[in-house]
Design an enzyme around this catalytic site. Structure first.
Site, PDB file in Angstrom:
ATOM      1  N   ILE A  14       0.861  -1.188   0.000  1.00 46.41           N
ATOM      2  CA  ILE A  14       0.000   0.000   0.000  1.00 46.41           C
ATOM      3  C   ILE A  14       0.891   1.229   0.000  1.00 46.41           C
ATOM      4  CG2 ILE A  14      -1.722   1.327   1.246  1.00 46.41           C
ATOM      5  CD1 ILE A  14      -2.914  -1.219   2.265  1.00 46.41           C
ATOM      6  N   HIS A  15       0.902   1.923  -1.125  1.00 40.28           N
ATOM      7  CA  HIS A  15       1.615   3.197  -1.245  1.00 40.28           C
ATOM      8  C   HIS A  15       0.567   4.275  -1.497  1.00 40.28           C
ATOM      9  CE1 HIS A  15       1.230   2.679  -5.628  1.00 40.28           C
ATOM     10  NE2 HIS A  15       1.551   1.416  -5.396  1.00 40.28           N
ATOM     11  N   ALA A  16       0.962   5.432  -1.982  1.00 43.11           N
ATOM     12  CA  ALA A  16       0.052   6.581  -2.092  1.00 43.11           C
ATOM     13  C   ALA A  16      -1.196   6.299  -2.932  1.00 43.11           C
ATOM     14  CB  ALA A  16       0.799   7.790  -2.651  1.00 43.11           C
ATOM     15  N   GLU A  87      -4.215  -1.818  -9.945  1.00 41.61           N
ATOM     16  CA  GLU A  87      -2.895  -1.587 -10.554  1.00 41.61           C
ATOM     17  C   GLU A  87      -2.598  -2.639 -11.585  1.00 41.61           C
ATOM     18  OE1 GLU A  87      -0.069  -1.193  -7.340  1.00 41.61           O
ATOM     19  OE2 GLU A  87      -0.546   0.909  -7.224  1.00 41.61           O
TER      20      GLU A  87
END
Length: 87
Positions: A14-16, A87
């Site tokens: 989990i990134h931005a 993604e």
């Protein structure tokens, strides 16, 4: 209250971008949502809160939804996780 265990299945964790997507979906609902990891409990409607979890690939999070539309919220957020955060 609904409680579910979610696993991070995308390699980047989990990134931005995923954090923003999680918060965006969560904010569509009236219910509250919290994510628990280790000793942390954060508000799932906060992008910065979600990022601070430091959830990496194969991490497990506990999601707690509480409120009038908790079931719909839990299903929607679980769908976001299942789709690898689009993604």
């Amino acid at each position: 209250m609904i409680e579910r265990t979610l696993t991070i299945t995308n390699r980047a964790g989990i990134h931005a971008r995923p954090a923003a997507l999680i918060a965006k979906v969560a904010n569509r609902y009236v219910s509250d949502v919290f994510f628990l990891k280790d000793a942390m409990k954060i508000n799932g409607k906060s992008i910065m809160g979600v990022i601070t979890l430091g959830a990496t690939y194969k991490s497990k999070l506990t999601m707690q939804c509480d409120g009038p539309d908790e079931a719909e919220m839990a299903d929607a957020i679980e769908h976001v996780f299942a789709n690898h955060f689009e993604e």
